[in-house]
Design a protein around this motif. Structure first.
Motif, PDB file in Angstrom:
ATOM      1  N   SER A  17     -84.008  78.569  39.439  1.00  0.00           N
ATOM      2  CA  SER A  17     -84.652  79.544  40.307  1.00  0.00           C
ATOM      3  C   SER A  17     -85.554  80.438  39.464  1.00  0.00           C
ATOM      4  O   SER A  17     -85.458  80.477  38.243  1.00  0.00           O
ATOM      5  CB  SER A  17     -83.620  80.381  41.063  1.00  0.00           C
ATOM      6  N   GLY A  18     -86.415  81.160  40.154  1.00  0.00           N
ATOM      7  CA  GLY A  18     -87.389  82.014  39.501  1.00  0.00           C
ATOM      8  C   GLY A  18     -88.671  81.988  40.295  1.00  0.00           C
ATOM      9  O   GLY A  18     -88.761  81.307  41.319  1.00  0.00           O
ATOM     10  N   ASN A  19     -89.664  82.704  39.840  1.00  0.00           N
ATOM     11  CA  ASN A  19     -90.915  82.666  40.577  1.00  0.00           C
ATOM     12  C   ASN A  19     -91.616  81.329  40.321  1.00  0.00           C
ATOM     13  O   ASN A  19     -91.302  80.615  39.370  1.00  0.00           O
ATOM     14  CB  ASN A  19     -91.804  83.848  40.206  1.00  0.00           C
ATOM     15  N   GLY A  20     -92.535  81.007  41.199  1.00  0.00           N
ATOM     16  CA  GLY A  20     -93.185  79.701  41.142  1.00  0.00           C
ATOM     17  C   GLY A  20     -93.869  79.443  39.823  1.00  0.00           C
ATOM     18  O   GLY A  20     -93.815  78.335  39.285  1.00  0.00           O
ATOM     19  N   PHE A  21     -94.522  80.455  39.270  1.00  0.00           N
ATOM     20  CA  PHE A  21     -95.210  80.289  37.998  1.00  0.00           C
ATOM     21  C   PHE A  21     -94.222  79.939  36.904  1.00  0.00           C
ATOM     22  O   PHE A  21     -94.471  79.050  36.073  1.00  0.00           O
ATOM     23  CB  PHE A  21     -95.976  81.551  37.626  1.00  0.00           C
ATOM     24  N   ALA A  22     -93.077  80.628  36.879  1.00  0.00           N
ATOM     25  CA  ALA A  22     -92.082  80.371  35.847  1.00  0.00           C
ATOM     26  C   ALA A  22     -91.541  78.954  35.965  1.00  0.00           C
ATOM     27  O   ALA A  22     -91.376  78.250  34.961  1.00  0.00           O
ATOM     28  CB  ALA A  22     -90.944  81.385  35.953  1.00  0.00           C
ATOM     29  N   ILE A  23     -91.248  78.522  37.162  1.00  0.00           N
ATOM     30  CA  ILE A  23     -90.713  77.178  37.349  1.00  0.00           C
ATOM     31  C   ILE A  23     -91.743  76.132  36.951  1.00  0.00           C
ATOM     32  O   ILE A  23     -91.413  75.118  36.320  1.00  0.00           O
ATOM     33  CB  ILE A  23     -90.247  76.987  38.800  1.00  0.00           C
ATOM     34  N   ARG A  24     -92.992  76.364  37.283  1.00  0.00           N
ATOM     35  CA  ARG A  24     -94.041  75.390  36.910  1.00  0.00           C
ATOM     36  C   ARG A  24     -94.267  75.346  35.406  1.00  0.00           C
ATOM     37  O   ARG A  24     -94.827  74.381  34.893  1.00  0.00           O
ATOM     38  CB  ARG A  24     -95.343  75.725  37.624  1.00  0.00           C
ATOM     39  N   SER A  25     -93.837  76.377  34.700  1.00  0.00           N
ATOM     40  CA  SER A  25     -94.027  76.403  33.250  1.00  0.00           C
ATOM     41  C   SER A  25     -92.955  75.626  32.489  1.00  0.00           C
ATOM     42  O   SER A  25     -93.054  75.463  31.273  1.00  0.00           O
ATOM     43  CB  SER A  25     -94.042  77.858  32.758  1.00  0.00           C
ATOM     44  N   ILE A  26     -91.954  75.141  33.199  1.00  0.00           N
ATOM     45  CA  ILE A  26     -90.892  74.378  32.529  1.00  0.00           C
ATOM     46  C   ILE A  26     -91.447  73.044  32.047  1.00  0.00           C
ATOM     47  O   ILE A  26     -92.026  72.286  32.820  1.00  0.00           O
ATOM     48  CB  ILE A  26     -89.695  74.155  33.462  1.00  0.00           C
ATOM     49  N   ARG A  27     -91.241  72.743  30.793  1.00  0.00           N
ATOM     50  CA  ARG A  27     -91.722  71.494  30.214  1.00  0.00           C
ATOM     51  C   ARG A  27     -90.606  70.488  29.991  1.00  0.00           C
ATOM     52  O   ARG A  27     -90.831  69.268  30.023  1.00  0.00           O
ATOM     53  CB  ARG A  27     -92.442  71.776  28.891  1.00  0.00           C
ATOM     54  N   SER A  28     -89.423  70.982  29.740  1.00  0.00           N
ATOM     55  CA  SER A  28     -88.306  70.085  29.497  1.00  0.00           C
ATOM     56  C   SER A  28     -87.021  70.787  29.898  1.00  0.00           C
ATOM     57  O   SER A  28     -86.938  72.020  29.825  1.00  0.00           O
ATOM     58  CB  SER A  28     -88.240  69.695  28.014  1.00  0.00           C
ATOM     59  N   MET A  29     -86.056  69.993  30.332  1.00  0.00           N
ATOM     60  CA  MET A  29     -84.741  70.528  30.654  1.00  0.00           C
ATOM     61  C   MET A  29     -83.684  69.610  30.080  1.00  0.00           C
ATOM     62  O   MET A  29     -83.972  68.458  29.711  1.00  0.00           O
ATOM     63  CB  MET A  29     -84.560  70.678  32.163  1.00  0.00           C
ATOM     64  N   GLY A  30     -82.481  70.122  30.022  1.00  0.00           N
ATOM     65  CA  GLY A  30     -81.435  69.279  29.472  1.00  0.00           C
ATOM     66  C   GLY A  30     -80.073  69.912  29.563  1.00  0.00           C
ATOM     67  O   GLY A  30     -79.885  70.953  30.217  1.00  0.00           O
ATOM     68  N   TRP A  31     -79.140  69.230  28.918  1.00  0.00           N
ATOM     69  CA  TRP A  31     -77.760  69.686  28.851  1.00  0.00           C
ATOM     70  C   TRP A  31     -77.305  69.716  27.399  1.00  0.00           C
ATOM     71  O   TRP A  31     -77.582  68.784  26.634  1.00  0.00           O
ATOM     72  CB  TRP A  31     -76.857  68.750  29.646  1.00  0.00           C
ATOM     73  N   TYR A  32     -76.628  70.779  27.061  1.00  0.00           N
ATOM     74  CA  TYR A  32     -75.947  70.911  25.788  1.00  0.00           C
ATOM     75  C   TYR A  32     -74.465  71.111  26.082  1.00  0.00           C
ATOM     76  O   TYR A  32     -74.084  71.435  27.208  1.00  0.00           O
ATOM     77  CB  TYR A  32     -76.471  72.120  25.006  1.00  0.00           C
ATOM     78  N   ARG A  33     -73.650  70.940  25.047  1.00  0.00           N
ATOM     79  CA  ARG A  33     -72.224  71.226  25.220  1.00  0.00           C
ATOM     80  C   ARG A  33     -71.677  71.859  23.950  1.00  0.00           C
ATOM     81  O   ARG A  33     -72.204  71.654  22.855  1.00  0.00           O
ATOM     82  CB  ARG A  33     -71.452  69.959  25.578  1.00  0.00           C
ATOM     83  N   GLN A  34     -70.605  72.604  24.136  1.00  0.00           N
ATOM     84  CA  GLN A  34     -69.970  73.267  23.001  1.00  0.00           C
ATOM     85  C   GLN A  34     -68.461  73.255  23.200  1.00  0.00           C
ATOM     86  O   GLN A  34     -67.961  73.807  24.183  1.00  0.00           O
ATOM     87  CB  GLN A  34     -70.476  74.692  22.843  1.00  0.00           C
ATOM     88  N   ALA A  35     -67.778  72.625  22.270  1.00  0.00           N
ATOM     89  CA  ALA A  35     -66.324  72.588  22.281  1.00  0.00           C
ATOM     90  C   ALA A  35     -65.799  73.736  21.406  1.00  0.00           C
ATOM     91  O   ALA A  35     -66.518  74.227  20.533  1.00  0.00           O
ATOM     92  CB  ALA A  35     -65.829  71.254  21.753  1.00  0.00           C
ATOM     93  N   PRO A  36     -64.570  74.153  21.623  1.00  0.00           N
ATOM     94  CA  PRO A  36     -64.006  75.254  20.829  1.00  0.00           C
ATOM     95  C   PRO A  36     -64.070  74.965  19.332  1.00  0.00           C
ATOM     96  O   PRO A  36     -63.688  73.885  18.882  1.00  0.00           O
ATOM     97  CB  PRO A  36     -62.563  75.325  21.314  1.00  0.00           C
ATOM     98  N   GLY A  37     -64.591  75.920  18.578  1.00  0.00           N
ATOM     99  CA  GLY A  37     -64.664  75.772  17.140  1.00  0.00           C
ATOM    100  C   GLY A  37     -65.784  74.899  16.646  1.00  0.00           C
ATOM    101  O   GLY A  37     -65.895  74.637  15.442  1.00  0.00           O
ATOM    102  N   LYS A  38     -66.615  74.416  17.554  1.00  0.00           N
ATOM    103  CA  LYS A  38     -67.718  73.532  17.161  1.00  0.00           C
ATOM    104  C   LYS A  38     -69.048  74.148  17.547  1.00  0.00           C
ATOM    105  O   LYS A  38     -69.123  75.022  18.388  1.00  0.00           O
ATOM    106  CB  LYS A  38     -67.552  72.155  17.813  1.00  0.00           C
TER     107      LYS A  38
END
Length: 121
Positions: free
Chosen positions: A25-46
């Motif tokens: 979500s966000g304003n239209g300009f901000a959303i159109r400025s997205i170039r890449s998206m993804g997923w990261y993960r973080q386990a405890p202690g890592k």
């Protein structure tokens, strides 16, 4: 500004599946400025690690070696949502999963609040 909200985490047995969603979500300009998206993960202690990315038009995806063949990233631009389909889950996939977006031209990084995925063996 871009806001990212994850959902879909939970507890699953090894070998099972989950689908994570990231609503943008966000304003239209901000959303159109997205170039890449993804997923990261973080386990405890890592450290936080990259899981998968997808370009704004969905034409290019990348995956960590540890999830190739099991996870699939996709996006629905009409719904401003990115998905992570996770199959054949393993105990080592247990982590907090974070949605990520990169905007241009300033290369700003945005993060969601995270969603817990727990895989029981």
């Amino acid at each position: 500004q871009v806001q990212l909200v994850e959902s879909g985490g939970g507890l699953v047995q090894a070998g099972g599946s989950l689908r994570l969603s990231c609503a943008v979500s966000g304003n239209g300009f901000a959303i159109r400025s997205i170039r890449s998206m993804g997923w990261y993960r973080q386990a405890p202690g890592k450290e936080r690690e990259l899981v998968a990315t997808i370009t704004s038009d969905g034409s290019t995806t990348t995956y960590a070696d540890s999830v190739k063949g099991r996870f699939t990233i996709s996006r629905d631009n009409a719904k401003n949502t990115v998905y992570l389909q996770m199959n054949s889950l393993k105990a080592e996939d247990t982590s907090v999963y974070y949605c990520w977006a990169l905007t241009a031209p300033r290369l700003n990084n945005y993060w969601g609040q995270g969603t817990q995925v727990t895989v029981s063996s």
